[in-house]
Enzyme design. Structure first.
Site, PDB file in Angstrom:
ATOM      1  CB  CYS A   1      37.589  21.584 -11.721  1.00 22.17           C
ATOM      2  SG  CYS A   1      38.653  20.582 -12.991  1.00 22.17           S
TER       3      CYS A   1
ATOM      4  CG  HIS B   1      40.340  24.724 -15.975  1.00 24.19           C
ATOM      5  ND1 HIS B   1      40.189  25.286 -14.694  1.00 24.19           N
ATOM      6  CD2 HIS B   1      39.666  23.781 -16.312  1.00 24.19           C
ATOM      7  CE1 HIS B   1      39.862  24.183 -14.202  1.00 24.19           C
ATOM      8  NE2 HIS B   1      39.309  23.259 -15.053  1.00 24.19           N
TER       9      HIS B   1
END
Length: 398
Positions: free
Chosen positions: A94, A354
């Site tokens: 991430c 995301h």
């Protein structure tokens, strides 16, 4: 020995974020999407000689299939950049996009480059979250302390919620606020500076004639924010990771598709090409935490990034804290005592989406433009990272 010099962001843009599988980028190849984003970033600095770009560093969390084979270099070629411009793809899950910014800045700061591009891309529509053929070493199951590395992200969020005593009600309220802030920001046009619209083509088969109809349109807003979100609706959602848990699809980040790109330059390059600096890259930190509670990563990374920058927590005017899950976001906010009014003022990943390896670059673009628009000084991008890490980067408006 060369003297350490500052690295400045001179262009920052991103695509709108699309919902995975059913969203507007579901059929848009990530290498093509990244190439278009590179073009959009370069369009912001018309005076820059593309041949001056030393390298492109692109973050991608699952660098395989349509976004494999060094997607950074492929996109550079597709974007029509000079063949002299290199490309490397990096993976910190991430935080891949943020790590790309840090690495690009460091090349400039140590005097090895004057112009760099940092980017991130992820298509969760085309490449599944764990990849097409995930294979973990059986050795990690030999010790209890290691097995957390194999936990699904949702299960780590459940463990954070339990250990930090974050209730289901608090998580749902946080999720609702994310949607409300995102919708308000969209209505106010707050994302216009950072988003470059992308043209997408939808195809529909006419069963009667056998013809394929093409419909081309421009997309300019993230499509995840939902005006119909309510506490009542969120409360009805079933938990999906633990039978007696509290983490649901509604208080978790959305799987998404998107890309972002920033152009960084040294002071000498800014003067040479007549560029306008938007922000200075200040510091970066990455820290490891137990994999089973990976969501707390920012608790360790934020103080480290502040220490490296010689700043205090109260000096930060704007936090982009990636909302992987409401549970871990609240654990971070509450543990560090962050000012909630400074955290994700325009909503976060629960509403906006995301796209894994792209998120760091996307949120960096958000911070750079938000600081300038609101006449603020320091901003931070921070996130938890799968398998037990946290990352944080600080930017200063100039």
């Amino acid at each position: 020995m060369k003297q350490i010099q500052d690295a400045y962001i001179v262009a920052a843009t991103r695509t709108p974020i699309g919902r995975s599988h059913k969203g507007f980028f579901r059929n848009y190849r990530p290498d093509d999407l990244l190439a278009q984003t590179l073009k959009n970033a370069l369009a912001q600095v018309p005076g820059l000689d593309p041949a001056s770009i030393e390298d492109i560093i692109c973050g991608c969390a699952i660098p395989e299939a349509q976004q494999g084979l060094n997607v950074a270099r492929i996109a550079a070629v597709l974007a029509g950049l000079p063949t002299s411009v290199g490309g490397i793809t990096v993976n910190r899950f991430c935080a891949s996009g943020l790590s790309a910014v840090q690495m690009a800045a460091d090349r400039i700061r140590v005097g090895e480059a004057d112009v760099m591009i940092a980017a991130g891309v992820e298509s969760m529509s085309m490449v599944p979250m764990m990849g097409n053929a995930p294979s973990l070493s059986p050795s990690i199951f030999a010790r209890d302390g290691d097995v957390g590395i194999a936990y699904g992200m949702g299960l780590t969020a459940e463990k954070v919620a339990q250990q930090w005593k974050v209730s289901r009600e608090a998580q749902d309220a946080f999720a609702l606020a994310s949607h409300q802030k995102a919708l308000a920001a969209q209505a106010a046009g707050a994302f216009a500076d950072e988003i470059t619209p992308i043209e997408v083509t939808d195809r529909a088969l006419n069963l009667a004639t056998g013809e394929i109809a093409l419909n081309t349109r421009m997309v300019s807003l993230d499509e995840g924010a939902r005006p119909d979100t309510s506490l009542e609706g969120l409360a009805k959602l079933r938990t999906v990771f633990a039978a007696r848990g509290s983490v649901t699809a509604g208080n978790s980040s959305q799987t998404s598709d998107g890309a972002g790109a920033l152009i960084l330059a040294s002071e000498s390059a800014i003067q040479r090409y007549g560029l306008t600096p938007l922000a200075r890259f200040v510091s970066f930190a990455s820290k490891g935490v137990p994999p089973a509670i990976m969501g707390i990563g920012p608790i360790e990374a934020i103080p480290a990034a502040l220490r490296y920058a010689g700043l205090r927590q109260q000096d930060i005017d704007w936090y982009e804290l990636n909302e992987a899950f409401a549970a871990q976001s609240l654990a971070v906010i509450n543990t560090l005592g962050l000012d909630p009014s400074k955290v994700n003022p325009m909503g976060g990943a629960i509403a906006l989406g995301h796209p894994l390896g792209a998120t760091g670059a996307i949120r960096a673009a958000t911070v750079v433009h938000a600081l300038r628009r609101n006449k603020l000084k320091y901003g931070m991008v921070t996130m938890c990272v799968g398998m037990g890490q946290g990352a944080a980067g600080i930017f200063e408006s100039v």
